[in-house]
Design an enzyme around this catalytic site. Structure first.
Site, PDB file in Angstrom:
ATOM      1  CG  HIS A   1      -1.819   1.111   1.393  1.00  0.00           C
ATOM      2  ND1 HIS A   1      -3.143   1.043   1.064  1.00  0.00           N
ATOM      3  CD2 HIS A   1      -1.614   2.378   1.842  1.00  0.00           C
ATOM      4  CE1 HIS A   1      -3.720   2.220   1.293  1.00  0.00           C
ATOM      5  NE2 HIS A   1      -2.807   3.048   1.776  1.00  0.00           N
ATOM      6  CD  GLU A   2       1.655   3.351   3.712  1.00  0.00           C
ATOM      7  OE1 GLU A   2       1.774   4.435   3.112  1.00  0.00           O
ATOM      8  OE2 GLU A   2       0.657   3.071   4.417  1.00  0.00           O
TER       9      GLU A   2
ATOM     10  CG  HIS B   1       0.276   6.223  -0.397  1.00  0.00           C
ATOM     11  ND1 HIS B   1      -0.720   7.037  -0.889  1.00  0.00           N
ATOM     12  CD2 HIS B   1      -0.305   5.521   0.620  1.00  0.00           C
ATOM     13  CE1 HIS B   1      -1.854   6.842  -0.192  1.00  0.00           C
ATOM     14  NE2 HIS B   1      -1.622   5.910   0.724  1.00  0.00           N
TER      15      HIS B   1
ATOM     16  CD  GLU C   1      -5.776   5.120   0.796  1.00  0.00           C
ATOM     17  OE1 GLU C   1      -4.770   5.806   1.049  1.00  0.00           O
ATOM     18  OE2 GLU C   1      -6.022   4.023   1.333  1.00  0.00           O
TER      19      GLU C   1
HETATM   20 ZN    ZN Z   1      -3.038   5.106   2.128  1.00  0.00          ZN
END
Ligand code: ZN
Length: 512
Positions: free
Chosen positions: A279-280, A283, A309
């Site tokens: 997830h990171e 980003h 996001e």
């Molecule tokens: Zn996030």
């Protein structure tokens, strides 16, 4: 009337001020990263003072009347260059930042920072002691302060909409409600068919197919190395970034050439560590993919938190839980964790990472139930901000909402309304950006598949560069040149709509 030369001069001065603002705020980011990673516990008090001092300076600079006059003088330049020009985008963002800052009294900013710092401590203590009463008076204060903030920023708006707009410009609570009403029934149908009580549950019974595969021994030092290798394969440039162990998984963009990721690993919880880092990484790929020429200007950012996001959720779920992804990575994973996975079939592993199961925890929720967790938080926080739900009644309302939506109830408030730190930090109106992220991600991914063909085949070969290249060009490089809705329209031809997300889930969970 200002002349064209005046406008150019004012614009140049504004950009110089914006660069200074960006440099100072990136110092705060670096302090935040240090707080997440290496700062000794004893440094908390001094760090809070440092951050409050910087916040005060930044607010002072952003709200200065001179900035307002410069924006007015420079405005004709943006009009002249056209609505899609960098000048127009920068002036629009600077005006938004200035107007918001100018409406907020410094007293309120400081009070909010002070209360949030103490409230977060009270929240952590309440969670540890499993006692909501410790946090309740602070939650009451925070709600009072965010209501005051909403009234100051946009007195004519519904207070919740004023707060939501801070994170997702232009979005309204009514629009979020409409999205939730649209996705609720199909998600509940999927959950009924594929969850632990559904007809399609696996042989391992109540815990769903493949339960246990991910809870074996995965030594954390090897998890770190594996995750680092995956991040690099996906295109995260470790020469222009870092991946460290931190208190929470996070991506903190310090500046050009310096994007920091933090991760947390647990020996017997491979999935929660791995997908949180993925997830990171998503980003991080967004931040590394922006146009370096825009660095230091307001354009060098995503148009909204929901859009940022979307890229985290895209890499975490649409890529990271796909068949092609694990076709490539599972043999590598099995080499690294031979003891845990020697006898595990790839199909069983894929089923385990796609397990659907109602849980009490949002951060660990699967793709089907995740948005239901967000919907619960949206309803509760909107009611609190509007004054329809007293902080004291939150635990009971939380339990009722979980019973209604997921058929489970927390046994105490640590598992319930104390699990997320957002409200303690004063972040009201933030949760819906997670839902929007899922919606945008599926729309953008579907558009990529239309342009590039099924990405799964490329993933199976270990090729993630074609997708990344497409995303960089269409989504990352434009930065904040367009609004989130406009960027989405340019990339997908559509307005925000949940059809692509529901179609992707239905395809993934279709009966074999
Ligand atoms: Zn996030």
């Amino acid at each position: 009337m200002p002349t064209a030369a005046d406008a150019l001069k004012a614009h140049a001065e504004l950009l110089a001020l914006a660069r200074e603002h960006s440099l100072l705020s990136s110092c705060a980011d670096l302090l935040e990263w240090d707080g997440e990673t290496f700062m000794p516990r004893g440094g908390v008090g001094h760090r809070a003072e440092q951050l409050a001092a910087l916040a005060g300076v930044l607010h002072e600079k952003a709200s200065a009347p001179r900035v307002g006059r410069l924006i007015e003088k420079a405005w004709p330049l943006g009009v002249d260059r056209g609505p899609d020009s960098p000048e127009a985008a920068n002036l629009r963002e600077l005006k938004r930042r200035h107007e918001r800052a100018a409406r907020l009294p410094r007293r309120l900013i400081e009070e909010r920072a002070r209360v949030a710092a103490v409230a977060q401590q009270a929240w952590a203590q309440a969670r540890e002691e499993r006692d909501f009463a410790v946090f309740r008076p602070w939650l009451e204060k925070i709600v009072e302060l965010v209501r005051a903030e909403a009234a100051a920023i946009a007195p004519s708006l519904d207070p919740y909409d004023a707060l939501l707009d801070l994170y997702e410009p232009g979005m309204t609570g009514a629009e979020i409600s409409r999205l939730i009403a649209e996705i609720g029934p199909p998600l509940r149908t999927l959950l009924a068919a594929h969850g632990p009580f559904g007809k399609r549950r696996g042989r391992s019974g109540g815990a769903g197919p493949g339960a246990g595969v991910l809870e074996r021994e995965f030594p954390t030092d090897r998890q770190k190395l594996f995750v680092q290798a995956v991040a690099a394969s996906l295109g995260f440039d470790l020469e222009q970034g870092r991946l460290d162990v931190g208190q929470h998984p996070a991506c903190i963009a310090i500046g050009p050439g310096d994007t920091r990721l933090t991760a947390r690993y647990a020996e017997r919880q491979f999935a929660s560590g791995f997908f949180a880092v993925l997830h990171e990484v998503g980003h991080g790929l967004y931040d590394q993919g922006m146009d370096p020429a825009d660095a230091g200007t307001p354009m060098h950012d995503a148009p909204s938190l929901g859009m940022h996001e979307s890229q985290a959720r895209l890499w975490e779920n649409l890529v990271g839980r796909s068949r092609g992804f694990w076709k490539h990575f599972f043999p590598r994973l099995r080499n690294v964790f031979h003891e845990a996975l020697a006898r595990t079939k790839p199909e069983a592993f894929l089923a385990a990472v796609n397990r659907v199961q109602p849980t009490l925890n949002r951060a660990e929720a699967d793709e089907v139930t995740y948005n239901l967790h967000v919907a619960i938080r949206f309803d509760l926080e909107r009611s609190m901000v509007r004054g329809d739900l007293a902080a004291a009644d939150l635990p009971e309302a939380w339990r009722a909402a979980y019973a209604a939506a997921l058929g489970i109830e927390p046994s105490d408030d640590a598992e319930g309304c104390l699990q997320d730190g957002h409200w303690a930090a004063g972040l009201f109106g933030y949760f819906p950006t997670y839902l929007l992220g899922n919606v945008y991600a599926a729309q953008i991914y579907a558009a990529a598949a239309r342009d590039l063909g099924d990405p799964d085949a490329a993933f199976a070969r270990g090729d993630f560069s074609v997708l990344l290249g497409w995303l960089r060009e269409k989504v990352y490089r434009p930065g904040r040149r367009f609004s989130a809705a406009e960027l989405l329209r340019r990339v997908t031809g559509e307005a925000p709509a949940p059809a692509a997300m529901l179609a992707a889930l239905q395809a993934r969970y279709r009966p074999d």
